[in-house]
Scaffold this motif. Structure first.
Motif, PDB file in Angstrom:
ATOM      1  N   THR A  30      -4.387  -0.514   3.397  1.00 55.36           N
ATOM      2  CA  THR A  30      -5.156   0.341   4.306  1.00 55.36           C
ATOM      3  C   THR A  30      -4.229   1.103   5.250  1.00 55.36           C
ATOM      4  O   THR A  30      -4.383   2.316   5.462  1.00 55.36           O
ATOM      5  CB  THR A  30      -6.151  -0.500   5.123  1.00 55.36           C
ATOM      6  OG1 THR A  30      -7.027  -1.187   4.226  1.00 55.36           O
ATOM      7  CG2 THR A  30      -6.963   0.374   6.052  1.00 55.36           C
ATOM      8  N   VAL A  31      -3.242   0.388   5.808  1.00 52.61           N
ATOM      9  CA  VAL A  31      -2.291   1.032   6.725  1.00 52.61           C
ATOM     10  C   VAL A  31      -1.457   2.078   5.993  1.00 52.61           C
ATOM     11  O   VAL A  31      -1.303   3.221   6.461  1.00 52.61           O
ATOM     12  CB  VAL A  31      -1.385  -0.024   7.387  1.00 52.61           C
ATOM     13  CG1 VAL A  31      -0.285   0.643   8.202  1.00 52.61           C
ATOM     14  CG2 VAL A  31      -2.204  -0.953   8.272  1.00 52.61           C
ATOM     15  N   LEU A  32      -0.900   1.704   4.838  1.00 48.85           N
ATOM     16  CA  LEU A  32      -0.059   2.634   4.086  1.00 48.85           C
ATOM     17  C   LEU A  32      -0.854   3.847   3.600  1.00 48.85           C
ATOM     18  O   LEU A  32      -0.342   4.969   3.605  1.00 48.85           O
ATOM     19  CB  LEU A  32       0.575   1.914   2.896  1.00 48.85           C
ATOM     20  CG  LEU A  32       1.622   0.851   3.228  1.00 48.85           C
ATOM     21  CD1 LEU A  32       2.072   0.129   1.962  1.00 48.85           C
ATOM     22  CD2 LEU A  32       2.820   1.476   3.935  1.00 48.85           C
ATOM     23  N   SER A  33      -2.099   3.621   3.195  1.00 50.83           N
ATOM     24  CA  SER A  33      -2.929   4.741   2.748  1.00 50.83           C
ATOM     25  C   SER A  33      -3.112   5.752   3.875  1.00 50.83           C
ATOM     26  O   SER A  33      -3.015   6.966   3.664  1.00 50.83           O
ATOM     27  CB  SER A  33      -4.300   4.239   2.279  1.00 50.83           C
ATOM     28  OG  SER A  33      -4.176   3.413   1.138  1.00 50.83           O
ATOM     29  N   GLY A  34      -3.363   5.230   5.086  1.00 49.68           N
ATOM     30  CA  GLY A  34      -3.516   6.125   6.228  1.00 49.68           C
ATOM     31  C   GLY A  34      -2.247   6.901   6.522  1.00 49.68           C
ATOM     32  O   GLY A  34      -2.290   8.106   6.787  1.00 49.68           O
ATOM     33  N   VAL A  35      -1.105   6.206   6.455  1.00 43.25           N
ATOM     34  CA  VAL A  35       0.176   6.870   6.726  1.00 43.25           C
ATOM     35  C   VAL A  35       0.478   7.925   5.672  1.00 43.25           C
ATOM     36  O   VAL A  35       0.849   9.071   5.986  1.00 43.25           O
ATOM     37  CB  VAL A  35       1.311   5.826   6.783  1.00 43.25           C
ATOM     38  CG1 VAL A  35       2.670   6.518   6.867  1.00 43.25           C
ATOM     39  CG2 VAL A  35       1.115   4.896   7.977  1.00 43.25           C
ATOM     40  N   PHE A  36       0.315   7.556   4.401  1.00 43.10           N
ATOM     41  CA  PHE A  36       0.650   8.488   3.315  1.00 43.10           C
ATOM     42  C   PHE A  36      -0.299   9.693   3.304  1.00 43.10           C
ATOM     43  O   PHE A  36       0.134  10.830   3.146  1.00 43.10           O
ATOM     44  CB  PHE A  36       0.600   7.767   1.965  1.00 43.10           C
ATOM     45  CG  PHE A  36       1.654   6.710   1.802  1.00 43.10           C
ATOM     46  CD1 PHE A  36       2.787   6.715   2.591  1.00 43.10           C
ATOM     47  CD2 PHE A  36       1.514   5.696   0.853  1.00 43.10           C
ATOM     48  CE1 PHE A  36       3.773   5.736   2.455  1.00 43.10           C
ATOM     49  CE2 PHE A  36       2.481   4.717   0.710  1.00 43.10           C
ATOM     50  CZ  PHE A  36       3.616   4.742   1.518  1.00 43.10           C
ATOM     51  N   VAL A  37      -1.590   9.442   3.472  1.00 39.52           N
ATOM     52  CA  VAL A  37      -2.567  10.533   3.424  1.00 39.52           C
ATOM     53  C   VAL A  37      -2.358  11.508   4.574  1.00 39.52           C
ATOM     54  O   VAL A  37      -2.506  12.724   4.413  1.00 39.52           O
ATOM     55  CB  VAL A  37      -4.012   9.972   3.440  1.00 39.52           C
ATOM     56  CG1 VAL A  37      -5.027  11.092   3.670  1.00 39.52           C
ATOM     57  CG2 VAL A  37      -4.315   9.252   2.134  1.00 39.52           C
ATOM     58  N   GLU A  73      -1.264   1.691  -3.322  1.00 36.71           N
ATOM     59  CA  GLU A  73      -1.637   0.603  -4.238  1.00 36.71           C
ATOM     60  C   GLU A  73      -0.407   0.049  -4.951  1.00 36.71           C
ATOM     61  O   GLU A  73      -0.250  -1.168  -5.107  1.00 36.71           O
ATOM     62  CB  GLU A  73      -2.645   1.120  -5.261  1.00 36.71           C
ATOM     63  CG  GLU A  73      -2.937   0.171  -6.415  1.00 36.71           C
ATOM     64  CD  GLU A  73      -3.958  -0.881  -6.072  1.00 36.71           C
ATOM     65  OE1 GLU A  73      -3.922  -1.952  -6.698  1.00 36.71           O
ATOM     66  OE2 GLU A  73      -4.793  -0.638  -5.192  1.00 36.71           O
ATOM     67  N   THR A  74       0.486   0.931  -5.357  1.00 33.52           N
ATOM     68  CA  THR A  74       1.685   0.513  -6.092  1.00 33.52           C
ATOM     69  C   THR A  74       2.590  -0.361  -5.225  1.00 33.52           C
ATOM     70  O   THR A  74       3.151  -1.358  -5.699  1.00 33.52           O
ATOM     71  CB  THR A  74       2.466   1.749  -6.572  1.00 33.52           C
ATOM     72  OG1 THR A  74       1.603   2.563  -7.383  1.00 33.52           O
ATOM     73  CG2 THR A  74       3.691   1.351  -7.375  1.00 33.52           C
ATOM     74  N   VAL A  75       2.733  -0.011  -3.960  1.00 34.39           N
ATOM     75  CA  VAL A  75       3.618  -0.749  -3.062  1.00 34.39           C
ATOM     76  C   VAL A  75       3.143  -2.195  -2.885  1.00 34.39           C
ATOM     77  O   VAL A  75       3.949  -3.127  -2.900  1.00 34.39           O
ATOM     78  CB  VAL A  75       3.711  -0.038  -1.694  1.00 34.39           C
ATOM     79  CG1 VAL A  75       4.480  -0.896  -0.694  1.00 34.39           C
ATOM     80  CG2 VAL A  75       4.376   1.329  -1.843  1.00 34.39           C
ATOM     81  N   VAL A  76       1.844  -2.397  -2.731  1.00 35.11           N
ATOM     82  CA  VAL A  76       1.325  -3.741  -2.445  1.00 35.11           C
ATOM     83  C   VAL A  76       0.880  -4.472  -3.709  1.00 35.11           C
ATOM     84  O   VAL A  76       0.388  -5.604  -3.618  1.00 35.11           O
ATOM     85  CB  VAL A  76       0.134  -3.664  -1.458  1.00 35.11           C
ATOM     86  CG1 VAL A  76       0.550  -2.997  -0.166  1.00 35.11           C
ATOM     87  CG2 VAL A  76      -1.053  -2.936  -2.072  1.00 35.11           C
ATOM     88  N   PHE A  77       1.071  -3.877  -4.862  1.00 34.23           N
ATOM     89  CA  PHE A  77       0.557  -4.449  -6.111  1.00 34.23           C
ATOM     90  C   PHE A  77       1.013  -5.886  -6.359  1.00 34.23           C
ATOM     91  O   PHE A  77       0.220  -6.705  -6.835  1.00 34.23           O
ATOM     92  CB  PHE A  77       0.963  -3.552  -7.288  1.00 34.23           C
ATOM     93  CG  PHE A  77       0.342  -3.946  -8.589  1.00 34.23           C
ATOM     94  CD1 PHE A  77      -0.992  -3.679  -8.867  1.00 34.23           C
ATOM     95  CD2 PHE A  77       1.092  -4.596  -9.562  1.00 34.23           C
ATOM     96  CE1 PHE A  77      -1.565  -4.049 -10.069  1.00 34.23           C
ATOM     97  CE2 PHE A  77       0.533  -4.964 -10.770  1.00 34.23           C
ATOM     98  CZ  PHE A  77      -0.804  -4.692 -11.029  1.00 34.23           C
TER      99      PHE A  77
END
Length: 298
Positions: free
Chosen positions: A218-225, A243-247
């Motif tokens: 959730t945090v990374l998605s917000g940062v990347f988007v 998704e790939t980072v936390v897979f």
């Protein structure tokens, strides 16, 4: 004369009735006391907005959500099989286990049990998402300010309460039926099997890696988007990158969920090996891509 005044919106008191003057409000259908309160334009608009909200909720939760989960279910099924192959294998043979590729495995599942095999666990996934949405929405409705206790409760409590459905779905997905064999893959039967093998806490096996993965994603998605142009293709790519980072965390979680014995994180790592953590990633990205497409479409 009194009838004419009543038609104009005013009713005079008669000797036989209490002294009163009733005015008709602009836009109302009846006077106050002339058969019940009227509905003003603002009230009509509010009612229409409520009806529209109800209709949208029904559309999103009872139509779009089941279609979205169902369409992407076969790829989630394949990813689970690939991610947990080494954990499900006998210990002395785990290093040699190799699940087929995504589309080969889809074909194997179809040959094994037809369409039903491809979508095994799909209803459990739909039920899980519906319960998450309604419970999180209820708790968010109680939140009066950002970052208050109800805000955090809406993030954690539903994930905790309904995680057993995730565990059950994963177990349903790894069941492989032999020809002519019938296996009960219902929610209650699979849940009872897990409890018999690992106790009640077995229903929450893999919970913490899954929760940490969701939080980080959730945090990374917000940062990347937030760092890409507002273009659907780029935003979708940012979500897939998160998704790939936390897979690997999801691989650990699934491995703990489907194992018939309790496994620590280090035991999963020893069984899986560090290089195997991204097995099943292509199927997962296909699953997420379909989910994003359906989200954007509807």
């Amino acid at each position: 004369h009194q009838n004419k005044m009543a038609e104009g919106g005013v009713r005079r008191a008669s000797p036989s009735s209490p002294a009163s003057t009733v005015l008709r409000t602009p836009g109302s259908t009846t006077g106050v006391g002339g058969g019940g309160p009227g509905v003003s334009p603002s009230q009509q608009q509010m009612i229409q907005e409520v009806y529209a909200l109800i209709a949208r909720s029904i559309w999103e939760n009872l139509v779009v959500l089941p279609i979205r989960v169902t369409a992407a279910a076969p790829f989630d099924h394949v990813a689970t099989l690939q991610q947990t192959a080494m954990v499900r294998a006998p210990t002395d043979n785990s290093s040699n286990v190799e699940e087929p590729g995504t589309f080969s495995l889809l074909n194997d599942l179809y040959q094994e049990g037809g369409t039903q095999s491809l979508f095994r666990g799909c209803f459990t996934g739909i039920l899980h998402e519906l319960l998450l949405r309604f419970s999180a929405g209820f708790l968010q409705g109680l939140s009066s300010a950002p970052l208050d206790p109800f805000f955090f409760a809406a993030l954690i409590v539903p994930q905790t309460l309904f995680f057993p459905l995730i565990t059950i779905r994963r177990r349903q997905q790894v069941i492989r039926e032999d020809p002519g064999q019938t296996v009960d893959t219902g929610i209650v039967a699979v849940g009872q099997q897990i409890v018999n093998e690992k106790g009640a806490w077995g229903l929450w096996a893999g919970f913490f890696p899954n929760l940490i993965g969701l939080a980080l994603q959730t945090v990374l998605s917000g940062v990347f988007v937030n760092n890409v142009a507002p273009v659907p293709l780029l935003m979708g790519g940012a979500l897939l990158l998160a998704e790939t980072v936390v897979f690997p965390l999801y691989t650990i979680s699934k491995s703990q969920s489907v194992s018939k014995t309790s496994l620590s994180v280090m035991e999963v790592i020893n069984r899986q090996g560090w290089k195997i953590f991204y097995r099943g990633l292509p199927a997962t990205l296909l699953h997420d891509t379909l989910t994003i497409i359906f989200t954007l479409m509807f």
